[in-house]
Enzyme design. Structure first.
Site, PDB file in Angstrom:
ATOM      1  N   ASP A  54       0.843  -1.206   0.000  1.00  0.00           N
ATOM      2  CA  ASP A  54       0.000   0.000   0.000  1.00  0.00           C
ATOM      3  C   ASP A  54       0.873   1.249   0.000  1.00  0.00           C
ATOM      4  OD1 ASP A  54      -3.083  -0.810   0.975  1.00  0.00           O
ATOM      5  OD2 ASP A  54      -1.553  -2.181   1.698  1.00  0.00           O
ATOM      6  N   ASP A 121      -6.597   5.049  -4.459  1.00  0.00           N
ATOM      7  CA  ASP A 121      -6.476   3.916  -3.539  1.00  0.00           C
ATOM      8  C   ASP A 121      -5.382   3.029  -4.109  1.00  0.00           C
ATOM      9  OD1 ASP A 121      -6.620   1.729  -1.887  1.00  0.00           O
ATOM     10  OD2 ASP A 121      -8.804   1.679  -1.832  1.00  0.00           O
ATOM     11  N   LEU A 123      -3.997   0.317  -3.160  1.00  0.00           N
ATOM     12  CA  LEU A 123      -4.217  -1.122  -3.107  1.00  0.00           C
ATOM     13  C   LEU A 123      -5.587  -1.347  -2.476  1.00  0.00           C
ATOM     14  CD1 LEU A 123      -1.611  -3.810  -1.935  1.00  0.00           C
ATOM     15  CD2 LEU A 123      -4.086  -4.128  -1.889  1.00  0.00           C
ATOM     16  N   ASP A 124      -6.578  -1.499  -3.307  1.00  0.00           N
ATOM     17  CA  ASP A 124      -7.938  -1.763  -2.841  1.00  0.00           C
ATOM     18  C   ASP A 124      -8.069  -3.269  -2.629  1.00  0.00           C
ATOM     19  OD1 ASP A 124     -10.602  -1.076  -2.218  1.00  0.00           O
ATOM     20  OD2 ASP A 124     -11.273  -1.546  -4.246  1.00  0.00           O
ATOM     21  N   THR A 126      -6.882  -4.662   0.586  1.00  0.00           N
ATOM     22  CA  THR A 126      -5.660  -4.985   1.334  1.00  0.00           C
ATOM     23  C   THR A 126      -5.819  -6.243   2.185  1.00  0.00           C
ATOM     24  OG1 THR A 126      -5.017  -2.655   1.415  1.00  0.00           O
ATOM     25  CG2 THR A 126      -3.995  -4.119   3.020  1.00  0.00           C
ATOM     26  N   LYS A 227     -15.616  -5.521  -6.813  1.00  0.00           N
ATOM     27  CA  LYS A 227     -17.063  -5.739  -6.796  1.00  0.00           C
ATOM     28  C   LYS A 227     -17.749  -4.979  -7.943  1.00  0.00           C
ATOM     29  CE  LYS A 227     -17.550  -4.853  -2.265  1.00  0.00           C
ATOM     30  NZ  LYS A 227     -16.255  -5.077  -1.573  1.00  0.00           N
ATOM     31  N   ASP A 250     -12.114   4.808  -2.759  1.00  0.00           N
ATOM     32  CA  ASP A 250     -12.626   3.501  -3.173  1.00  0.00           C
ATOM     33  C   ASP A 250     -13.568   3.611  -4.366  1.00  0.00           C
ATOM     34  OD1 ASP A 250     -11.489   1.952  -0.967  1.00  0.00           O
ATOM     35  OD2 ASP A 250     -12.987   2.917   0.306  1.00  0.00           O
TER      36      ASP A 250
END
Length: 311
Positions: A54, A121, A123-124, A126, A227, A250
């Site tokens: 991250d 973001d 690293l979405d 994590t 998602k 996000d």
């Protein structure tokens, strides 16, 4: 690239072309951290983790963008130590020319640096990254103009990681008024209703909201980017987050990609999200993302959920 040629390209298009290349550079850093096995996990809060991936990916992204776009506001998820210098080989200055010279909405020509906020973001997903659930992991760079999400890059550094011999990783991008690219846009299921929702943060409110949609199947997944892609690529009819806990970094990139693909993302009251520099980073009124029948899903949100979120 000739400076005269570049000067004719609107700022939004330049930022998007840069972000594509930068997201891929960040993805390579994320894969390297995983391969070395030194994740450096820090728990920021309950079920809220930060790793060396991250931190390193955000340094790469923010340093690369800042070097090229000094007057543009950049907001990243992670709080970094300002005394740690970003390695020069992490700074990515190349452009994706396929984006750079695309025909674009004429209004982009009037957009100034002060109109733009970039939400990052690095690293979405994590928590999933730390558990080896690598298909959930994305790098998100969202571009907002006057508070509206207009462009997004979603990079999946581990896409195809379970397929021997397949190319590793893919990069999806979208600009409202141009379209979304890098994946197959598919219609949602028609024989059954499928909903995707958070894997990590179950709550009574979220459960009530999901159950109100009467789904035949629920996909519990990590990461807003992942998602949203499930919805765009037709694996799910809707992505629902029935509580607080999702932030602007996000949602900005996924919203832009989804909107550019013909879909909709809003809070659970049907209001669009705002991405100005001075807004609160949290999305406190829930999230709904669909490619069709958005109003139907909004109509099914229980009043008890809306009242609880409003309070």
């Amino acid at each position: 690239m000739a400076s005269v040629q570049m000067a004719s390209v609107p700022l939004v298009m330049r930022i998007m072309a840069s972000s594509y290349s930068i997201a891929e550079r960040a993805g390579r850093i994320i894969r390297k951290v995983m391969s070395l096995g030194k994740l450096g996990i820090v728990e920021k809060g309950k079920d809220d983790f930060q790793t060396e991936a991250d931190r390193s990916a955000q340094r790469c992204i923010t340093a690369s963008l800042s070097k090229q776009y000094r007057n543009v506001t950049i907001i990243g998820e992670e709080t970094l130590d300002p005394d740690i210098k970003t390695p020069e080989d992490w700074i990515e200055l190349s452009y994706a020319e396929d984006i750079l010279f695309r025909k674009h909405p004429t209004e982009f020509g009037n957009v100034k640096a002060e109109d733009i906020v970039i939400w990052v973001d690095p690293l979405d997903g994590t928590a999933e990254y730390t558990k080896g659930m690598l298909e959930h992991v994305t790098v998100l760079i969202g571009v907002a103009v006057q508070g509206k999400a207009v462009g997004g890059v979603i990079h999946q550094p581990f896409y195809n990681y379970k397929v021997p011999g397949a190319p590793l990783g893919r990069t999806i991008w979208g600009i409202v008024g141009i379209g979304s690219f890098g994946m197959t846009i598919s219609a949602p299921p028609t024989t059954e209703r499928v909903v995707t929702t958070t894997r990590l943060r179950p709550s009574a409110l979220n459960t009530a909201c999901v159950e109100a949609m009467n789904p035949a199947k629920v996909i519990y997944a990590g990461g807003c980017g992942y998602k949203t892609l499930l919805v765009i690529e037709g694996a799910a009819n809707a992505y629902i987050h029935g509580s607080a806990g999702v932030s602007k970094w996000d949602t900005c990139a996924p919203e832009a990609v989804l909107h550019a693909a013909g879909g909709s993302l809003s809070d659970l009251y049907g209001s669009r999200l705002l991405y100005d520099a001075d807004v609160k980073s949290g999305n406190t009124r829930g999230i709904l993302a669909t490619t069709c029948h958005h109003d139907w899903y909004l109509s099914r949100v229980p009043d008890s959920v809306k009242n609880a979120l409003h309070s």
